[in-house]
Design a protein around this motif. Structure first.
Motif, PDB file in Angstrom:
ATOM      1  N   LEU A   1       0.722  -1.157  -0.090  1.00  0.00           N
ATOM      2  CA  LEU A   1       0.134  -0.129  -0.035  1.00  0.00           C
ATOM      3  C   LEU A   1       0.934   1.379  -0.020  1.00  0.00           C
ATOM      4  O   LEU A   1       0.315   2.236  -0.288  1.00  0.00           O
ATOM      5  N   VAL A   2       2.267   0.951   0.405  1.00  0.00           N
ATOM      6  CA  VAL A   2       3.077   2.258   0.363  1.00  0.00           C
ATOM      7  C   VAL A   2       4.020   1.975  -0.470  1.00  0.00           C
ATOM      8  O   VAL A   2       5.232   1.648   0.067  1.00  0.00           O
ATOM      9  N   PRO A   3       4.060   2.400  -1.854  1.00  0.00           N
ATOM     10  CA  PRO A   3       5.358   2.211  -2.804  1.00  0.00           C
ATOM     11  C   PRO A   3       6.718   2.701  -2.290  1.00  0.00           C
ATOM     12  O   PRO A   3       6.556   3.718  -1.636  1.00  0.00           O
ATOM     13  N   SER A   4       7.687   1.555  -2.098  1.00  0.00           N
ATOM     14  CA  SER A   4       8.611   2.286  -1.590  1.00  0.00           C
ATOM     15  C   SER A   4       9.494   1.327  -2.034  1.00  0.00           C
ATOM     16  O   SER A   4       9.486   0.531  -2.898  1.00  0.00           O
ATOM     17  N   ALA A   5      11.030   1.177  -1.633  1.00  0.00           N
ATOM     18  CA  ALA A   5      12.042   0.342  -2.095  1.00  0.00           C
ATOM     19  C   ALA A   5      11.965  -1.011  -1.593  1.00  0.00           C
ATOM     20  O   ALA A   5      12.067  -2.211  -2.228  1.00  0.00           O
ATOM     21  N   ASP A   6      11.053  -1.009  -0.699  1.00  0.00           N
ATOM     22  CA  ASP A   6      10.571  -2.466   0.215  1.00  0.00           C
ATOM     23  C   ASP A   6       9.253  -2.701  -0.353  1.00  0.00           C
ATOM     24  O   ASP A   6       8.738  -3.809   0.220  1.00  0.00           O
TER      25      ASP A   6
ATOM     26  N   ARG B   1      -5.611   0.893  -5.011  1.00  0.00           N
ATOM     27  CA  ARG B   1      -5.936   0.156  -4.065  1.00  0.00           C
ATOM     28  C   ARG B   1      -6.953  -0.947  -4.712  1.00  0.00           C
ATOM     29  O   ARG B   1      -6.962  -2.272  -4.148  1.00  0.00           O
ATOM     30  N   ASP B   2      -7.982  -0.369  -5.214  1.00  0.00           N
ATOM     31  CA  ASP B   2      -8.970  -1.508  -5.893  1.00  0.00           C
ATOM     32  C   ASP B   2      -8.343  -2.496  -6.816  1.00  0.00           C
ATOM     33  O   ASP B   2      -8.821  -3.489  -6.696  1.00  0.00           O
ATOM     34  N   ALA B   3      -7.283  -2.133  -7.359  1.00  0.00           N
ATOM     35  CA  ALA B   3      -6.511  -2.908  -8.594  1.00  0.00           C
ATOM     36  C   ALA B   3      -5.998  -3.949  -7.724  1.00  0.00           C
ATOM     37  O   ALA B   3      -6.035  -5.166  -8.010  1.00  0.00           O
ATOM     38  N   LEU B   4      -5.266  -3.611  -6.688  1.00  0.00           N
ATOM     39  CA  LEU B   4      -4.641  -4.546  -5.670  1.00  0.00           C
ATOM     40  C   LEU B   4      -5.560  -5.451  -5.267  1.00  0.00           C
ATOM     41  O   LEU B   4      -5.273  -6.634  -5.078  1.00  0.00           O
ATOM     42  N   MET B   5      -6.783  -4.837  -4.841  1.00  0.00           N
ATOM     43  CA  MET B   5      -7.740  -6.016  -4.091  1.00  0.00           C
ATOM     44  C   MET B   5      -8.279  -6.844  -5.191  1.00  0.00           C
ATOM     45  O   MET B   5      -8.580  -7.784  -4.727  1.00  0.00           O
TER      46      MET B   5
END
Length: 103
Positions: free
Chosen positions: A18-23, A81-85
């Protein structure tokens, strides 16, 4: 809920997604973690609808909740978020029935 060490791993990965980052976990990692949890549910005799509800609950606990737009047939473009769900639910079904499509 399924008492498995794989559940908190999946929950943490979904929270990071949910929080795009290097991780940020990639789709393959998320799909593999969902499959690991779903495989345990299936082995425990859970029906597919119960597995979907459980994985959606894990996603909700990670902070991923679908909006009403996900249920709307008129909204052609989903937010991230909806695409991920939608992917999470699709992967749950594919894993349960062993019909994985490409990520």
């Amino acid at each position: 809920m399924l008492n498995s060490p794989k559940v908190p791993v999946l929950r943490e990965s979904l929270a990071r997604a949910l929080v795009p980052s290097a991780d940020y976990p990639d789709d393959r990692t998320l799909r593999d973690e969902i499959c690991a949890v779903v495989d345990e549910m299936k082995a425990a005799g859970w029906p597919p609808e119960r597995a979907i509800i459980a994985v959606k609950q894990i996603a909700s606990e990670a902070g991923l909740r679908e909006s009403r737009a996900l249920l709307s047939l008129t909204n052609k473009q989903l937010d991230a978020r909806d695409a991920l769900m939608a992917k999470v639910v699709r992967w749950t079904i594919e894993c349960y029935y062993d019909v994985l499509q490409s990520a």
